[in-house]
Design an enzyme around this catalytic site. Sequence first.
Site, PDB file in Angstrom:
ATOM      1  N   CYS A 168      44.703  29.024  41.508  1.00 21.07           N
ATOM      2  CA  CYS A 168      43.533  29.899  41.394  1.00 21.07           C
ATOM      3  C   CYS A 168      43.675  31.148  42.245  1.00 21.07           C
ATOM      4  O   CYS A 168      43.564  32.268  41.762  1.00 21.07           O
ATOM      5  CB  CYS A 168      42.266  29.144  41.801  1.00 21.07           C
ATOM      6  SG  CYS A 168      41.792  27.900  40.603  1.00 21.07           S
ATOM      7  N   HIS A 169      43.897  30.969  43.564  1.00 27.02           N
ATOM      8  CA  HIS A 169      43.945  32.133  44.446  1.00 27.02           C
ATOM      9  C   HIS A 169      45.163  32.120  45.356  1.00 27.02           C
ATOM     10  O   HIS A 169      45.164  32.751  46.404  1.00 27.02           O
ATOM     11  CB  HIS A 169      42.653  32.243  45.260  1.00 27.02           C
ATOM     12  CG  HIS A 169      41.431  32.175  44.403  1.00 27.02           C
ATOM     13  ND1 HIS A 169      40.734  31.014  44.205  1.00 27.02           N
ATOM     14  CD2 HIS A 169      40.814  33.124  43.649  1.00 27.02           C
ATOM     15  CE1 HIS A 169      39.734  31.248  43.378  1.00 27.02           C
ATOM     16  NE2 HIS A 169      39.762  32.511  43.018  1.00 27.02           N
ATOM     17  N   GLY A 170      46.171  31.333  44.996  1.00 28.80           N
ATOM     18  CA  GLY A 170      47.456  31.407  45.672  1.00 28.80           C
ATOM     19  C   GLY A 170      47.543  30.757  47.042  1.00 28.80           C
ATOM     20  O   GLY A 170      48.416  31.078  47.825  1.00 28.80           O
TER      21      GLY A 170
END
Lengths: 222, 421, 269
Positions: A168-170
């Site tokens: 999703c956001h690394g």
Amino acid sequence: MADLAHGKPGAGTVPLADHAPTTRRDFLTVAGYAIAAVGAVCVAWPILDSMNPAADVLAAGAPVDIDLSRVQPGQQIVVLWRSRPIFVVNRTPELLKTLQDPRDISLLSDPNSTAPQQPEYATNWHRSIQPQYLVLVGICTHLGCIPSFMPQPNSVSPGWLGGYFCPCHGSRYDLSGRVYSGVPAPYNLPVPPYRFLSKTMIRIGENPPDGGDFSLESVEQI
Amino acid sequence: MAGTPSTVRTNSRLIKWIDTRLPLFTFVQDAAIDYPEPRNLNYFWNFGSLAGTMLVIMITTGIFLAMQYTPHVDYAFSSVERLMRDVNYGWLLRYIHMNGASFFFIVVYIHIFRGYYYGSYKEPRELLWMLGVVILLLMMATAFFGYVLPWGQMSYWGATVITNLFTAIPVIGNPIHTWLLGGFAVGNPTLNRFFSLHYLLPFVIVGVVGLHLIALRQHGSNNPLGIAVKGPQDEIPFHPYYTIKDMFGLGVFLVIYAIFIFYLPNALGDPQNYIEANPLQTPPEIVPEWYLLPFYAILRSIPDKLIGVLALFASIFILFLLPWLDTSRVRSSYFRPIHKWVFWLLVIDVFALGTVGAHRPEGAYIVVGRIATFYYFFHFVILLPLIGWFERPLPLPESIAAAVTKKTAAAPGAAQSGAVS
Amino acid sequence: MRALAVIAIASVALAGAPIAASAQDEVEAPHQNWSFAGIFGTFDRGSLQRGFQIYNEVCSNCHSMKLLHYRDLGPNGPGGGIGFSDAEVAAIAAQKQVEDGPNDQGEMFRRPGKPQDTFVSPFPNVEAARAANGGAAPPDLSVIVKARGRGLEYLWGEGGPDYVYGILTGFEDKPPTGFQLTQGKYYNNIFPGHQISMPPPLADNTVKFQDGTKATLSQEAHDAATFLTWAAEPNMEDRKQTGAKAILFLLAMTGVLYGAKRRVWKDLH
């Protein structure tokens, strides 16, 4: 009619303006309204409490037993416990070695697991009871996605030692669920309460007999 | 009030700041604090605010019940039982809501009979009354949809019987019936749409209640004497007089309501509804909830399907015409020596219909049902216009204030609640 | 107009009329003394546990109780359960075989029961139940006491334990002379129509109570009806106790409000 409130109470047929409500706060009236307000608050509780987890939801959180012989070396299985994905990983000696690699440790945000994201018995360098078997709640501490299991070196980026990568956001975690610095996730992945029933069976949702009373309600962030 | 634009009385700068931009506080002050009411309202005038309270209770508990309910034929019954067993205070929410329907109707029926007795529907309050009848219709529909949701035997068969009323319509009856159900019998599509409508209609009721209140404000409350307010000496401000009186009335009401919730929770329902709906087995008797029994009796008293259904709807729609069927110049039955008694005949008639509706149409119940149905329509269509012509009303008092002082002087310590009660 | 108030109260009483007016061939079950009756009534835990034993050993061979879970019997169950500990509940559940699955191979399998499982049903579906019982499926017993409620007990929200007791003790070996009993039916004094498909389930010493209570027919019927009443509404004790507090509070509030109302209106007369 703004003058209404300032009139004096009268009797008989005196006009409306003269009967106007008294500004004196009568004890009985105040008490009556106060009791009614208390009653309204008391009624609010059952209504709001109905939204809390019901008995069947709590009961569905009963412990889950896992046969570790199903988990091949280097592999991960995912089971559902209390509607949450639980990762169970069989870590080979090579994978375990990465956890003590100073290169790895220097990049971690909380390498010594100081935040209460795990029970006492998993507060160690391998974040588990036995080094070989890792048990984690598979929910990113950033915003709740499920991190991908990426054990192959260099599979996420050059120099990647193996670990978890959240699509999703690394956010990135190592193979014990410790979070790297410089990613959005603030905490290590939580370790649920679990214990060994035998050499190859674990039970998720119960602490070991001498393991205290850890529960996921007390962790910083799931 | 009195033509002068009012502003809220307060020393708080915050309230003043808000009120200058959004006159909420002024509105509340005008509508619920300073608002002038006739000084002689008796306790039957409590039932309007009680009905409003019931609407709030029903919507509040309903929203939280909907969070636990599954509108599917396979899960509806067990989701309601899960609510009764596993959800924190689920049993309490459900019993408040279930009995709330009955108490809402009790309150509204008393409110309606009060309006009828005191002629509250007469000029200039015709639309106020008609909006009230719309609310009654919406309540009946909401209650009917709600009763289907637990998916017990009586839910299922009640829905089957009531939706079948529409098949009485010539030619288009059957297509309408199928369209209403979303199938050829009551089933999952029916349950889903009834749930949707049961959630929607209460908010429609809130809207119509808003119109009802606007219409009420236009000419103010009627009063037990039925004569117009002639000046400030006839009035008292809503607060503190009627706020405290409404609160006391609410307390008494809640005690009775609580006795039912906690000690007689299923008394007003049917035990058959604790059996899951079974499309293969009709219960020995299909009885609607008590508040629909009089209308159900009218339906069954007429041995013809179409006419029976028409009579059922006519029995409610006739209330729309009441302001014109009553030809009397005098509002309150207090001054109408004949109507005063005829009113009680109607009350007895409605109770007779209710009793008939609760029993199998056999023997005496058929006879009583037919007589009572006849009287119901005879009362409104024939009796009421006639009485207005030949009745000689008692002399009306000069003003509300005059009537109050006369009574107080005659009997010191008389009921403070109003001139007549 | 005062009379309208009387009418309002009468209407509440009248609302009970549909219940009173049930089928005509019905015999009223004799009234029993129940510990859970009345404003402060509570369930007798010993009776509940004996009742569960009867359900478990006798009734459950034909009757399901799909709305109950084994966990309901334990301390975290609704209404505090029937007095079993968590360990006892786990042991009771483990005696049952529950169908679960699919497993990793996509197959259903059987495993020992867990506390969170619903009571295991004797038949997989209603058709099987009907086929095995001569065309009459034995009804689910989860809320049977409420479904068979009648008369004053029903009004008090306790359902019909008298009726259940009456059915269980109401069998006659021989129907009265002149009564035509259909083949495969049994004569019961209380059952509407007197012809019941269920053979007499209980007799003296049908079960051996674990707590040593003498297992007479009436004792067994009493305990079974008590357990079924609890099962139909396990939160009844909580309801009645909450009710007493709520009503006392409301009475106090109403009293104060009445005083306040008199005070405010005193100025007016």
